[in-house]
Design a protein around this motif. Structure first.
Motif, short mmCIF file in Angstrom:
data_model
loop_
_atom_site.label_atom_id
_atom_site.label_comp_id
_atom_site.label_asym_id
_atom_site.label_seq_id
_atom_site.Cartn_x
_atom_site.Cartn_y
_atom_site.Cartn_z
N GLU A 49 0.83 -1.21 0.00
CA GLU A 49 0.00 0.00 0.00
C GLU A 49 0.86 1.26 0.00
O GLU A 49 0.57 2.23 -0.71
CB GLU A 49 -0.94 0.00 1.21
CG GLU A 49 -2.01 -1.06 1.17
CD GLU A 49 -1.56 -2.45 1.64
OE1 GLU A 49 -2.37 -3.38 1.54
OE2 GLU A 49 -0.40 -2.61 2.08
N VAL A 52 2.59 1.63 -3.51
CA VAL A 52 1.65 2.08 -4.54
C VAL A 52 1.29 3.55 -4.32
O VAL A 52 1.27 4.34 -5.27
CB VAL A 52 0.40 1.17 -4.57
CG1 VAL A 52 -0.70 1.77 -5.43
CG2 VAL A 52 0.79 -0.22 -5.08
N ALA A 53 1.02 3.93 -3.09
CA ALA A 53 0.69 5.33 -2.81
C ALA A 53 1.83 6.25 -3.20
O ALA A 53 1.62 7.31 -3.81
CB ALA A 53 0.34 5.50 -1.33
N ILE A 56 2.15 6.56 -7.08
CA ILE A 56 1.13 7.43 -7.66
C ILE A 56 1.40 8.89 -7.28
O ILE A 56 1.35 9.78 -8.12
CB ILE A 56 -0.27 6.97 -7.22
CG1 ILE A 56 -0.57 5.61 -7.87
CG2 ILE A 56 -1.33 8.00 -7.58
CD1 ILE A 56 -1.80 4.90 -7.32
N GLU A 57 1.70 9.14 -6.02
CA GLU A 57 1.96 10.51 -5.56
C GLU A 57 3.16 11.12 -6.28
O GLU A 57 3.14 12.29 -6.63
CB GLU A 57 2.20 10.52 -4.06
CG GLU A 57 2.44 11.90 -3.50
CD GLU A 57 2.61 11.89 -1.99
OE1 GLU A 57 3.47 12.64 -1.51
OE2 GLU A 57 1.90 11.14 -1.31
N MET A 82 -2.34 -3.86 -7.19
CA MET A 82 -2.81 -2.63 -6.56
C MET A 82 -2.64 -1.42 -7.47
O MET A 82 -3.48 -0.53 -7.49
CB MET A 82 -2.11 -2.41 -5.23
CG MET A 82 -2.53 -3.42 -4.17
SD MET A 82 -1.70 -3.13 -2.60
CE MET A 82 -2.55 -1.63 -2.10
N LEU A 83 -1.56 -1.39 -8.24
CA LEU A 83 -1.38 -0.29 -9.20
C LEU A 83 -2.52 -0.31 -10.22
O LEU A 83 -3.09 0.73 -10.55
CB LEU A 83 -0.02 -0.40 -9.90
CG LEU A 83 1.19 0.01 -9.08
CD1 LEU A 83 2.48 -0.41 -9.75
CD2 LEU A 83 1.19 1.52 -8.82
N GLU A 85 -5.52 -1.58 -9.81
CA GLU A 85 -6.76 -1.20 -9.11
C GLU A 85 -6.85 0.31 -8.92
O GLU A 85 -7.95 0.87 -8.90
CB GLU A 85 -6.82 -1.88 -7.74
CG GLU A 85 -7.05 -3.37 -7.80
CD GLU A 85 -6.80 -4.06 -6.46
OE1 GLU A 85 -6.60 -3.36 -5.44
OE2 GLU A 85 -6.79 -5.30 -6.45
N GLN A 86 -5.71 0.98 -8.79
CA GLN A 86 -5.68 2.43 -8.57
C GLN A 86 -5.63 3.21 -9.88
O GLN A 86 -5.43 4.42 -9.87
CB GLN A 86 -4.46 2.80 -7.71
CG GLN A 86 -4.50 2.23 -6.32
CD GLN A 86 -5.54 2.89 -5.45
OE1 GLN A 86 -5.76 4.10 -5.52
NE2 GLN A 86 -6.21 2.11 -4.64
#
Length: 134
Positions: A49, A52-53, A56-57, A82-83, A85-86
């Motif tokens: 998590e 991935v955060a 993206i950020e 997760m990437l 999914e986001q």
């Protein structure tokens, strides 16, 4: 020169899981930096998590993960999933560390673009990213 041709490739280097050895990740991060990439290093013991955060950020082009603990078959595909999914499935994911040869095909099927095992010259990682990301 256009903005596109001036844009540096941005790479996040992460150490997922409980693995506390980061020498290899730092060597790769330094080699990428020296080759002209923008490198963000997350430090040790990152969760999928968190990785991935951060990816993206930081609006990265690629995520490189280094793992020695043996949890690669879970953690690498988890980050890929997760990437996606986001909505960031276009971020290239690669990995390195002590990964048994027999595990590499499954990781690639799960969406990991490449695996770099111990002894791989850092130039190979640089060239791979340049070819894939331009």
């Amino acid at each position: 020169m256009s903005e596109q041709s001036e844009k540096k490739i941005r790479v996040l280097i992460a150490k997922p899981g409980l693995d506390g050895h980061d020498r290899g990740a730092k060597v790769v991060a330094r080699a990428l930096r020296d080759a002209g990439f923008e490198v963000i290093y997350t430090g040790l013991r990152q969760t999928p998590e968190q990785i991935v955060a951060a990816a993206i950020e930081e609006d990265v082009d690629a995520v490189g993960m280094s793992l020695l603990s043996g949890a690669h078959n879970y953690l690498f595909p988890k980050v890929v999933d997760m990437l996606k999914e986001q909505g960031a499935g276009d971020i290239l994911v690669f990995g390195g560390g002590v990964i048994p040869e027999e595990d590499i095909p499954g990781l690639k099927e799960a969406g990991v673009a490449e695996i770099f095992t111990p002894g791989t010259p850092t130039d190979a990682t640089v060239e791979f990213l340049r070819q894939r990301l331009g």
